[in-house]
Design a protein around this motif. Structure first.
Motif: not given
Length: 250
Positions: A172-178, A202-205
């Protein structure tokens, strides 16, 4: 990051960092608004055309297009262009073979028409590999603070029922999505219950995956592996044990 609707009839920023595009491209919003108004009329005609081909005269229907270009870490590029009607694949472009392929009978007329126009197909390929990539670079520069890579935090939890034990891995809390996640037991990848990658406010995934512990197995033989472009290597997490990624990220 941007949006247009038939109500506003304006292309407008949805991400705050996109407001800065006018500093280097003052006509950006006017130009994109004009393009979008033209596309709006085209889509109205397209949805009526496909409705006729599938013998529909009333009801709510949609004609959609999804396209994009990809700029990968190694510098290589990619792209895609595909259309859908009522949520089902309609037709798509194979930009390497320079051909459109119909996904339903109603699209075969379009397939034949578009494939007969080689200039039309070539322009689509050139856009994805040229202009689209240049704009992608501009957007990445504009949003570099917001779009920076963020490493995932990871953890494993256990849930026991009367006769089953489940392990759930979280990233959790990662960016970008892949992201790549998998469960491994004694070095062998095993099936797991898949979950969608979901957005955070917050825009993360975030993503979670669950696996059932087989009867007689030691839970310590199950490892949850996470790889993300923000990480130098694959991170391995076991139940009851955390890596640096569990306790605060990188």
């Amino acid at each position: 990051m941007v949006g247009y609707s038939s109500e506003s009839r304006r292309m407008e920023p949805r991400a705050p960092w996109m407001e800065g595009i006018t500093a280097e491209d003052p006509q950006y919003w006017e130009r994109e608004t004009e393009i979008s108004r033209g596309l709006e009329q085209g889509f109205k005609a397209d949805v009526r055309t496909v409705m006729e081909r599938v013998n529909q005269t009333r009801g709510l229907h949609s004609f959609q297009v999804m396209y994009g270009c990809e700029l990968r870490d190694d510098g290589s590029i990619g792209g895609f262009l595909q259309y859908a009607f009522d949520g089902h694949d309609f037709i798509s472009l194979d930009k390497d073979r320079l051909t459109y392929t119909a996904a339903m009978d109603a699209a075969k007329i379009t397939q034949d028409r578009w494939n007969s126009d080689r200039i039309f197909i070539q322009r689509g390929k050139e856009y994805m590999e040229g202009e689209c990539i240049e704009y992608l670079k501009k957007y990445l520069k504009l949003g570099e603070e917001r779009l920076r890579r963020v490493a995932p935090q990871a953890a494993v939890t256990r849930r026991k029922t009367s006769d089953h034990t489940f392990l759930t891995g979280y990233a959790y809390g990662f960016y970008p999505r892949d992201i790549e996640v998998k469960w491994v037991r004694n070095g062998v990848e095993i099936p797991w219950e898949s979950r969608d990658i979901l957005p955070n406010p917050d825009g993360t995934y975030q993503v979670r995956t669950t696996v059932e512990v087989q009867e007689g197995d030691d839970e310590k033989t199950y490892r949850y592996e996470v790889y993300h472009s923000s990480l130098p290597d694959t991170v391995t997490v076991m139940y009851g044990k955390c890596t640096v990624v569990c306790s605060g990220g990188l």
